[in-house]
Enzyme design. Structure first.
Site: not given
Length: 339
Positions: A23, A27
């Site tokens: 990831r 974000r």
């Protein structure tokens, strides 16, 4: 090109330990949030130019040794004919769960080059830009099946395990269809230019070893067997899978991903002559700089007998992690492992 990551996957000698983070494009980066503020998550996944931009961000900003394609494991399920939505705070939603033969029959095995053309275009564009290897990926069949059966995320996996134990033939038919689709999808990624492929088995850890052997592992093995001809590294990551390591080594993967719930030295003894990837607790990135460097140094020391070691987190980087902490980790891995 910096091919340190690929060398480590193959168990070759490297000047330092390569690092990337699951990831890593996402974000926690303000640069990602700026792009994401203008599009929905699925729109982003289906926009090759934007996917290229967010894939490159952690490589350019933090100095990662590999890039992982920005996408989502569930875009393939949508391509199979399962309507997919993403809701803020709830995650992925399949409003038409697969819980009977009729629903299963409605799923198709898509032509990956056509149904997920946006993924293949992203890969081709990235290969022109990147100076580090590109990792393609898919969800492992068991993990993808849980989303289809549950209709989204779950904590107890009631519907999944109910099907496994009360309608095993239906469950295996679903796994067969997901597996065939995944093989075609990953082959297309390899043809488009992916230089390594990872299977994410995010929910494998909810299975007892005997059930993992019966309901999940054979399908992983079938996928990796089908990909052998492409001669690129294959990575298998079973989250919460420390109890499944003895079985995971038979998956056919060249690299075994490790979560943080096992000592890396112990894991290496179980894995044998395969490379390992991992396994820092993602929350350890919140440690003060000196303590984080010490933790990283200890982990590198613990991995010194590995056939090959790619430094990574034991799961995805948390969305509230300060990017500067990730940069400290990257620099520490490079510095400490090159000594």
């Amino acid at each position: 090109m910096n091919d340190t990551f690929l060398k480590a996957c193959r168990g070759e000698k490297t000047d330092y330990t390569p690092i990337w983070m699951m990831r890593q494009a996402g974000r926690y980066l303000p640069e990602y949030q700026k792009i994401r503020g203008n599009v929905t998550f699925l729109e982003l996944c289906k926009s090759p130019d934007l996917c290229v931009e967010v894939t490159l961000q952690p490589v350019d900003l933090l100095g990662m040794d590999a890039a992982i394609l920005f996408s989502d494991i569930l875009v393939l399920m949508e391509a199979m004919g399962a309507p997919l939505e993403f809701h803020e705070g709830r995650g992925p939603i399949f409003k038409e769960p697969i819980r009977n033969q009729a629903a299963l029959d409605a799923l198709m095995i898509p032509d990956a080059d056509e149904a997920t053309a946006f993924v293949m275009e992203t890969i081709r564009l990235l290969r022109r830009e990147l100076k580090v290897p590109l990792i393609g990926f898919a969800g492992a069949p068991f993990t993808c099946a849980t989303y289809l059966i549950e209709g989204g995320s779950s904590k107890v996996f009631w519907e999944t395990k109910k099907m496994m134990f009360t309608e095993p033939l239906l469950f295996h038919r679903l796994m067969d269809k997901i597996t065939e689709s995944t093989i075609l999808y990953l082959k297309a990624q390899a043809r488009a230019g992916a230089q390594a492929l990872q299977l994410f088995d995010s929910w494998a850890g909810v299975l007892a070893p005997c059930d993992f052997s019966n309901f999940a592992l054979p399908y992983v093995q079938k996928i990796f067997a089908a990909l052998q001809g492409y001669e690129i590294p294959l990575i298998y990551f079973a989250n919460n899978g420390a109890t499944l390591l003895d079985l995971s080594v038979s998956s056919g993967a060249d690299v075994i991903g490790l979560d943080w719930r096992i000592n890396i030295g112990e894991a290496i003894k179980k894995v044998g002559k395969r490379a390992v990837q991992g396994n820092l607790d993602p929350f350890a990135l919140l440690l003060p700089k000196d303590q984080l460097r010490q933790r990283i140094g200890d982990l590198l020391d613990g991995a010194k007998n590995a056939h090959g070691h790619i430094f990574n987190l034991g799961h995805g980087i948390h969305q509230f992690t300060p990017p500067e902490q990730a940069k400290i980790a990257v620099d520490a891995v490079h510095e400490l492992s090159s000594r």
